[in-house]
Design a protein around this motif. Sequence first.
Motif, PDB file in Angstrom:
ATOM      1  N   TYR A 123       0.836  -1.206   0.000  1.00 19.30           N
ATOM      2  CA  TYR A 123       0.000   0.000   0.000  1.00 19.30           C
ATOM      3  C   TYR A 123       0.871   1.256   0.000  1.00 19.30           C
ATOM      4  CZ  TYR A 123      -3.308   3.530   1.685  1.00 19.30           C
ATOM      5  OH  TYR A 123      -4.069   4.669   1.836  1.00 19.30           O
ATOM      6  N   ILE A 127       1.155   4.350  -2.748  1.00 20.69           N
ATOM      7  CA  ILE A 127       1.170   5.794  -2.474  1.00 20.69           C
ATOM      8  C   ILE A 127       2.353   6.451  -3.184  1.00 20.69           C
ATOM      9  CG2 ILE A 127       1.460   7.542  -0.676  1.00 20.69           C
ATOM     10  CD1 ILE A 127       0.022   5.661   1.252  1.00 20.69           C
ATOM     11  N   VAL A 190      -5.209   6.435  -4.212  1.00 15.94           N
ATOM     12  CA  VAL A 190      -4.937   6.089  -2.815  1.00 15.94           C
ATOM     13  C   VAL A 190      -6.229   6.069  -2.008  1.00 15.94           C
ATOM     14  CG1 VAL A 190      -3.742   6.795  -0.712  1.00 15.94           C
ATOM     15  CG2 VAL A 190      -2.589   6.991  -2.924  1.00 15.94           C
ATOM     16  N   ASP A 191      -7.096   7.054  -2.241  1.00 12.36           N
ATOM     17  CA  ASP A 191      -8.360   7.121  -1.497  1.00 12.36           C
ATOM     18  C   ASP A 191      -9.214   5.879  -1.716  1.00 12.36           C
ATOM     19  OD1 ASP A 191      -7.630   9.593  -0.566  1.00 12.36           O
ATOM     20  OD2 ASP A 191      -8.792  10.715  -2.056  1.00 12.36           O
ATOM     21  N   LYS A 194      -7.537   3.095   0.583  1.00 14.39           N
ATOM     22  CA  LYS A 194      -7.330   3.343   2.009  1.00 14.39           C
ATOM     23  C   LYS A 194      -8.344   2.616   2.899  1.00 14.39           C
ATOM     24  CE  LYS A 194      -6.383   7.051   5.324  1.00 14.39           C
ATOM     25  NZ  LYS A 194      -7.217   6.483   6.413  1.00 14.39           N
ATOM     26  N   ASP A 198      -7.222   0.146   5.909  1.00 17.53           N
ATOM     27  CA  ASP A 198      -7.621   0.429   7.292  1.00 17.53           C
ATOM     28  C   ASP A 198      -8.368  -0.754   7.904  1.00 17.53           C
ATOM     29  OD1 ASP A 198      -6.481   2.912   7.089  1.00 17.53           O
ATOM     30  OD2 ASP A 198      -8.373   3.994   6.805  1.00 17.53           O
TER      31      ASP A 198
END
Length: 240
Positions: A123, A127, A190-191, A194, A198
Amino acid sequence: MNNPSYSDDFTVGDIVIRKTTAAQQVADGLSDLILSGRVMPGQRLREAAIAAELGVARNTIREAIRQLEFAGLVRVEVNRGVVAISPTRDSLASLYSARLTLESSAVEHLIDKAAIAKVRQAYDRLIDSVATQDVGTIVRSDLAFHTEIVALLKSPRIDQFYAQLCRELRFYLVFLSVKDSQFVQLSGVVDEHKPIMDAIESGDVQRAKAEVSNHIRNNEQRVASLIFRHLPREQTGAAV
């Protein structure tokens, strides 16, 4: 009857180390052209022309084509010969269904901290890839992130199968990035991932499954709507 006994001692002197064959080199080169988007879905690969340009025998090209066919990057069509893969609605749906099944199953295994750390590393590389603004790099990093999710299943056979899915998917994603400048929205890459990261790090299996499902289904709809807009109808298996 006594079982045969085997010695732990053996010699490797008879093993012959060979350089990569010409066919493998051709297959690797054509694979790079296909996966970089320089060969479009449905585009013909003419054996005679390739052989003449590279200065190799047509048998070498045929062997390279067989390797690409096994890898799922080309297919042989009646009256057209060898063409780069081109999706149908059914094949694209099948690809995403396989992704959804594997990744949803994978996030049920959120116990191995070391494996989860590898997902986090992938991840973080995703980014970093966005900063390059290079679509090919971003697509590879995106798929590498999902590959590490599937690796949570700890099955080398499944990893190999998923790698083949990714080769096909990478081809379509790069094609779309070439044809549609809006496909890869750098600010949103990335959004999009995420919430998955998480949920995995929180250890919340149900949330992780929901986020994976939402991401894959949304991506499928977006890819399908774009790819069938850009490809000629005869290349997609659409009804005429």
